[in-house]
Design an enzyme around this catalytic site. Structure first.
Site, PDB file in Angstrom:
ATOM      1  CB  CYS A  89      -1.002  -0.039   1.147  1.00 28.48           C
ATOM      2  SG  CYS A  89      -2.361   1.153   0.955  1.00 28.48           S
ATOM      3  CG  HIS A 193      -4.076  -3.572   2.387  1.00 26.90           C
ATOM      4  ND1 HIS A 193      -3.148  -3.191   3.326  1.00 26.90           N
ATOM      5  CD2 HIS A 193      -4.680  -2.436   1.974  1.00 26.90           C
ATOM      6  CE1 HIS A 193      -3.195  -1.878   3.494  1.00 26.90           C
ATOM      7  NE2 HIS A 193      -4.116  -1.391   2.674  1.00 26.90           N
ATOM      8  CD  GLU A 195      -2.204  -6.386   4.688  1.00 26.54           C
ATOM      9  OE1 GLU A 195      -2.500  -5.226   5.027  1.00 26.54           O
ATOM     10  OE2 GLU A 195      -1.565  -6.648   3.653  1.00 26.54           O
TER      11      GLU A 195
END
Length: 213
Positions: A89, A193, A195
């Site tokens: 990001c 993202h 994750e």
């Protein structure tokens, strides 16, 4: 044990990223220590480095600069030693020459380009928030093994415009193309993202664990 340094400079989704990297190492069947750190010496002993980022470009760059010796060690280990590097990001955006969020702020200058406010057509809302299909423009080891229509999760109002299109290896369509991933040599960055991107993000992170640029 090999170490993945997850840089803690006061701006990043550290706990989610740490859990995801640990899961990725397990998926890759590798034992790795995920070390949250702002210690320059820790970067020198790490095998690969992850720079997260949440918030504004200028604020993140200021916080990175404020950690004594961190920026110098980061440049030494990533550019000098060629360690695999992942920016997430705003961590990806900081690789640019310049960010235009909250005025103009000089970035790391690792991949040529600027970070500009996104202006989607069709009255789509900004920030761009939610799931989008990842459209791959160029093959890369970190994008190997994804599904035919991989979807990833975005939260951002600014995007990276690379000077060299060859460095923009993936994009998403949000009222026009938005750079989703950039790469050069041992550098890789995602605007989305990983994750938070479920199986697609896990695959990208497990590829990072195994990556030998």
């Amino acid at each position: 044990m090999k170490v993945i340094a997850l840089i803690d400079y006061g701006s990043g989704n550290l706990h989610s990223a740490s859990r995801a990297l640990r899961a990725a190492a397990n998926t890759a069947k590798k034992t790795r220590e995920i070390r949250l750190t702002s210690d320059p010496d820790a970067l020198r002993h790490a095998d690969r480095i992850v720079l997260p980022g949440v918030g504004h470009f200028a604020d993140c760059m200021e916080k990175l600069n404020a950690k004594d010796g961190l920026l110098e060690a980061l440049k030494e280990e990533v550019l000098g030693e060629g360690k695999p590097f992942l920016g997430i990001c705003v961590g990806m955006q900081l690789m640019a020459d310049l960010g235009r969020e909250d005025g103009e702020t000089e970035g790391l200058g690792w991949i040529g380009g600027t970070v500009e406010k996104i202006r989607p057509t069709g009255n789509l809302p900004v920030p761009h928030m939610g799931w989008n299909e990842l459209e791959i423009a160029s093959p890369h080891p970190l994008l190997d093994g994804l599904s035919k229509t991989p979807h990833v999760y975005f939260v951002h109002s600014y995007a990276f415009k690379t000077s060299d299109q060859a460095h923009s290896i993936s994009h998403a369509d949000y009222g026009g193309p938005i750079t989703a991933a950039i790469a050069r040599d041992n550098l890789f960055g995602t605007q989305f993202h990983p994750e938070k991107s479920q199986s697609t993000g896990l695959k990208i992170l497990s590829n990072f664990v195994l990556w030998q640029p």
